[in-house]
Design a protein around this motif. Sequence first.
Motif, PDB file in Angstrom:
ATOM      1  N   GLU A 673       0.814  -1.208   0.000  1.00 46.43           N
ATOM      2  CA  GLU A 673       0.000   0.000   0.000  1.00 46.43           C
ATOM      3  C   GLU A 673       0.853   1.266   0.000  1.00 46.43           C
ATOM      4  N   GLN A 674       1.861   1.335   0.868  1.00 47.20           N
ATOM      5  CA  GLN A 674       2.701   2.521   0.933  1.00 47.20           C
ATOM      6  C   GLN A 674       3.487   2.726  -0.360  1.00 47.20           C
ATOM      7  N   GLN A 675       3.908   1.624  -0.949  1.00 45.17           N
ATOM      8  CA  GLN A 675       4.643   1.740  -2.218  1.00 45.17           C
ATOM      9  C   GLN A 675       3.707   2.168  -3.342  1.00 45.17           C
ATOM     10  N   ARG A 676       2.453   1.693  -3.296  1.00 47.27           N
ATOM     11  CA  ARG A 676       1.499   2.127  -4.323  1.00 47.27           C
ATOM     12  C   ARG A 676       1.218   3.620  -4.199  1.00 47.27           C
ATOM     13  N   ALA A 693     -10.016  17.372  -4.066  1.00 46.36           N
ATOM     14  CA  ALA A 693     -10.653  16.174  -3.519  1.00 46.36           C
ATOM     15  C   ALA A 693      -9.945  14.885  -3.920  1.00 46.36           C
ATOM     16  N   LEU A 694      -8.839  14.998  -4.686  1.00 38.11           N
ATOM     17  CA  LEU A 694      -8.125  13.792  -5.126  1.00 38.11           C
ATOM     18  C   LEU A 694      -7.513  13.090  -3.915  1.00 38.11           C
ATOM     19  N   ASP A 695      -7.886  11.828  -3.726  1.00 35.16           N
ATOM     20  CA  ASP A 695      -7.443  11.059  -2.560  1.00 35.16           C
ATOM     21  C   ASP A 695      -6.578   9.890  -3.040  1.00 35.16           C
ATOM     22  N   LEU A 696      -5.272  10.125  -3.131  1.00 37.96           N
ATOM     23  CA  LEU A 696      -4.370   9.075  -3.602  1.00 37.96           C
ATOM     24  C   LEU A 696      -4.186   7.978  -2.559  1.00 37.96           C
ATOM     25  N   GLU A 697      -4.333   8.303  -1.301  1.00 36.77           N
ATOM     26  CA  GLU A 697      -4.237   7.266  -0.274  1.00 36.77           C
ATOM     27  C   GLU A 697      -5.352   6.241  -0.445  1.00 36.77           C
ATOM     28  N   LEU A 698      -6.533   6.717  -0.778  1.00 35.12           N
ATOM     29  CA  LEU A 698      -7.639   5.803  -1.034  1.00 35.12           C
ATOM     30  C   LEU A 698      -7.350   4.948  -2.262  1.00 35.12           C
ATOM     31  N   CYS A 699      -6.779   5.571  -3.310  1.00 34.68           N
ATOM     32  CA  CYS A 699      -6.424   4.812  -4.522  1.00 34.68           C
ATOM     33  C   CYS A 699      -5.410   3.718  -4.198  1.00 34.68           C
ATOM     34  N   ALA A 700      -4.421   4.058  -3.381  1.00 39.50           N
ATOM     35  CA  ALA A 700      -3.396   3.076  -3.040  1.00 39.50           C
ATOM     36  C   ALA A 700      -3.970   1.953  -2.192  1.00 39.50           C
ATOM     37  N   ARG A 701      -4.911   2.279  -1.343  1.00 34.19           N
ATOM     38  CA  ARG A 701      -5.482   1.253  -0.457  1.00 34.19           C
ATOM     39  C   ARG A 701      -6.479   0.372  -1.200  1.00 34.19           C
ATOM     40  N   ARG A 702      -7.237   0.949  -2.114  1.00 33.94           N
ATOM     41  CA  ARG A 702      -8.340   0.211  -2.726  1.00 33.94           C
ATOM     42  C   ARG A 702      -7.906  -0.533  -3.989  1.00 33.94           C
ATOM     43  N   PHE A 703      -7.032   0.034  -4.794  1.00 36.89           N
ATOM     44  CA  PHE A 703      -6.691  -0.574  -6.091  1.00 36.89           C
ATOM     45  C   PHE A 703      -5.325  -1.245  -5.991  1.00 36.89           C
ATOM     46  N   GLU A 704      -5.314  -2.554  -6.003  1.00 36.79           N
ATOM     47  CA  GLU A 704      -4.065  -3.321  -5.911  1.00 36.79           C
ATOM     48  C   GLU A 704      -3.507  -3.515  -7.325  1.00 36.79           C
ATOM     49  N   LEU A 705      -2.594  -2.641  -7.681  1.00 34.32           N
ATOM     50  CA  LEU A 705      -2.009  -2.638  -9.025  1.00 34.32           C
ATOM     51  C   LEU A 705      -0.491  -2.677  -8.924  1.00 34.32           C
ATOM     52  N   SER A 706       0.126  -3.146  -9.991  1.00 32.23           N
ATOM     53  CA  SER A 706       1.586  -3.112 -10.076  1.00 32.23           C
ATOM     54  C   SER A 706       2.039  -1.720 -10.482  1.00 32.23           C
ATOM     55  N   GLY A 707       3.335  -1.483 -10.400  1.00 35.81           N
ATOM     56  CA  GLY A 707       3.860  -0.176 -10.774  1.00 35.81           C
ATOM     57  C   GLY A 707       3.589   0.166 -12.223  1.00 35.81           C
ATOM     58  N   GLY A 708       3.731  -0.809 -13.115  1.00 36.73           N
ATOM     59  CA  GLY A 708       3.475  -0.557 -14.527  1.00 36.73           C
ATOM     60  C   GLY A 708       2.021  -0.219 -14.782  1.00 36.73           C
ATOM     61  N   SER A 709       1.104  -0.898 -14.075  1.00 39.01           N
ATOM     62  CA  SER A 709      -0.316  -0.604 -14.249  1.00 39.01           C
ATOM     63  C   SER A 709      -0.660   0.767 -13.682  1.00 39.01           C
ATOM     64  N   ILE A 710      -0.062   1.143 -12.571  1.00 37.99           N
ATOM     65  CA  ILE A 710      -0.309   2.470 -12.005  1.00 37.99           C
ATOM     66  C   ILE A 710       0.159   3.547 -12.974  1.00 37.99           C
ATOM     67  N   ARG A 711       1.337   3.322 -13.614  1.00 36.31           N
ATOM     68  CA  ARG A 711       1.807   4.301 -14.601  1.00 36.31           C
ATOM     69  C   ARG A 711       0.824   4.405 -15.766  1.00 36.31           C
ATOM     70  N   ALA A 712       0.299   3.271 -16.233  1.00 38.54           N
ATOM     71  CA  ALA A 712      -0.665   3.299 -17.337  1.00 38.54           C
ATOM     72  C   ALA A 712      -1.940   4.027 -16.926  1.00 38.54           C
ATOM     73  N   CYS A 713      -2.397   3.781 -15.691  1.00 40.59           N
ATOM     74  CA  CYS A 713      -3.597   4.476 -15.212  1.00 40.59           C
ATOM     75  C   CYS A 713      -3.359   5.978 -15.108  1.00 40.59           C
ATOM     76  N   ALA A 714      -2.178   6.376 -14.641  1.00 44.31           N
ATOM     77  CA  ALA A 714      -1.871   7.794 -14.509  1.00 44.31           C
ATOM     78  C   ALA A 714      -1.899   8.488 -15.872  1.00 44.31           C
ATOM     79  N   VAL A 715      -1.360   7.826 -16.877  1.00 46.55           N
ATOM     80  CA  VAL A 715      -1.353   8.427 -18.222  1.00 46.55           C
ATOM     81  C   VAL A 715      -2.777   8.539 -18.763  1.00 46.55           C
ATOM     82  N   THR A 716      -3.565   7.451 -18.590  1.00 43.12           N
ATOM     83  CA  THR A 716      -4.948   7.487 -19.074  1.00 43.12           C
ATOM     84  C   THR A 716      -5.746   8.579 -18.364  1.00 43.12           C
ATOM     85  N   ALA A 717      -5.581   8.685 -17.053  1.00 42.96           N
ATOM     86  CA  ALA A 717      -6.298   9.715 -16.296  1.00 42.96           C
ATOM     87  C   ALA A 717      -5.883  11.110 -16.742  1.00 42.96           C
ATOM     88  N   ALA A 718      -4.615  11.298 -17.078  1.00 44.06           N
ATOM     89  CA  ALA A 718      -4.150  12.603 -17.549  1.00 44.06           C
ATOM     90  C   ALA A 718      -4.819  12.974 -18.862  1.00 44.06           C
TER      91      ALA A 718
END
Length: 768
Positions: A673-676, A693-718
Amino acid sequence: MTVRLKELSDPGPSRTAPVPDDALWAGLARVEQRVRRAVADRRAVDPQPDDPYRGQYLTPEAAEDLLASPPDALAAAVDAAHLPPPPAATRLGRLAAGHALDALDTELLLVAMAPDLDARFEPLYGYLNDDLTRRRPTVGLALQLCGLHPAGPGRFRLAPAAPLVARGLVEITEAERPLLTRVLRVPDRVTAHLLGDDALDARLLGLVRQEPAAATEDGGATGTGAEPVTGAFTGAFTGQGADGHATDGTDSATGTDTGTDTDADAAVDAAAGPELTRRVADAVATGGGPVYLREKGGDAASVAVDALTATGRRALVVDLAGLLAAPDPARVRRALTTEAGLGASGIVLGPVDLLEPGRPERARLLHELCAAAAGVPLVLHGRTGWDPLWSRESPVPFVVGPAPVRVRAAQWQRALAEAAGVLGAPGAAVRTPDAHTLSEVAASCRLGAAQVRRAADVAVRTAAVDGRPVSAHHVRAAVRAQNGAALELLARRIEPAVGWDDLVLPDTALRQLRELSLRARHREQVLGQWGMRPGGGRGRGVIALFAGESGTGKTMSAEVVAADLGLDLYVVDLSTVVDKYVGETEKNLERIFAEASEVNAVLLFDEADAIFGRRSQVKDAHDRHANIESAYLLQRMESFDGIAVLTTNLRSNLDEAFTRRLDVIAEFPLPGEQQRLALWNTCLGTRLPRDAALDLELCARRFELSGGSIRACAVTAAYLAAESGRPLGMAQIASAVLQEYRKLGRLVVEGEFEPWLPDVRGGAGRDG
């Protein structure tokens, strides 16, 4: 024409006015006197000596006179055999001594050279040749002017194997004519040398460079005396000298040989470099054959240059690739051996690895060069063993290991100062990286002396463009610029753009990565000088395995290690490696390993289990050939001298024999969780506007993703935020995660996306 012949045949005062104590002009004066006498003798028997068309026809009376004259009627009265040799202190004297020319050879050379020094000889030679269009001496005329019978043994002084012709001092043209009427000429380079010009032969430009005297460790320059160089470009080397004893790494008390022509390069100290240079210099000075320097991680070309300098010779460093590609290699070869003889030089040639076994014409070229260079110091170098087909005589072998880091760092310091001086600023006024930084650069990369000079020049000029002092960044970028393009045809090149701060990994994985970097920096000292990997043909490479699920940061970690070492990252494209035909995969891998050994880079085999898989029981021909591939890789990885990283999603797929050969194994688990949370912050960056209102702590706690998937999500969200025109909010994040779940084939639980699920379904990710 009439006046000139009468005037030149008049034995009046000489026009050359030879300079006192100058052997060249004194010799030319002797040639002029003989030509005057020969012209006078010819006029005495010529019925029409002043006919302007003389030499273009033959009257019956002249034919009768020729038939009635004895064969030696035109022999000059001066006997050159009794002349003393030219003074040793003059260029002509040194030329004669260096090419084993006696007095007759020297006189023949002067006769052939006379038209190049005084144009008056051209019409005289045309008259004496009885053909005014042939304005250079023929073989017969040269023998006549030197008092030699045309059918006597003197004519063999112009034979192909005689020193004058074999060493390229005199060329005999018009081979289709009888020997006595063939024309002699002296190459322009020989004439220029005797006149005081030491510039390189124009035929060798682009193929040969003259190396200056190597610098010593204290910053001075090595002279041309008998004292050998003290090791600016040499350091800890191993080798075997002509006397059969170890050239270095040998305990003088016990006689233990730690440096023979094997892969067991053992511990040596920094004083071993000058010792190897002295032994190579001794082998060069004894003559009698070539010397071969086999590289085992060292800079053999620099050792060769230092050794030649130590014997008082300049080094002619030959580009073997250019020589092999030359339109007329034989012509270049003759020019090279002539140039070496003129300047008391030695030839440095290599790497002989270019002489492919399947190209016998290349081996013949080297064989002919070794034969033509008899008497000229010839030092060859390469990474392969010596092939007896390359030369009639076996060379004296030496093995060259890498120089210690402190010597290479000092070499960098001098090269940077010299490059700064070329730009107009003295070296002392230019701020360069500190000794520690240069030591790190020297430890992590392997460059020859010429490459270091080129890299230093690039670093200094780049820093000047930036308007800043030379930094470690400039030096490392210049090192990467020295990499050839051949490996890019086999692998994808990545210039590292990330650092340790960009990694989000557990402490254990970070320690393993730093251990890999540490091993890469100190491998020359540990594996080379200390000999901690002896025997078995083992190389000095560092091999690591990165194991973990997809998206856990394996490729990025390899890029970080490459950046920390100041190297490029080359990612092997397996589609260019694996081949359906038997044996082709091994050939492709060998090309990759061979090219990777030539560059300063980290080699990455992504998804390595595709080619480094387990060996299986042989049930058919496919199994047998697959096992052959694995066996080849086991051997090749062990002898590899570079830095390689293997990545796999499943460590158990790799053969256990590979695991034993790995230096570092780094496990990449899925982030907690902390690494996410850290990954979300890192991937979203600092320039992307965020909603309060962006809550990244909630994202890290709720969505169990790998680093590569988090990077892909960040790009899509951007992208979604850019489309909405608003700061990034939770709706865009949830929409991006939902897309990633579907892409990964994961089960979508609606509760994970509460309370943004209605917005996601209604397209709020697009319009906010």
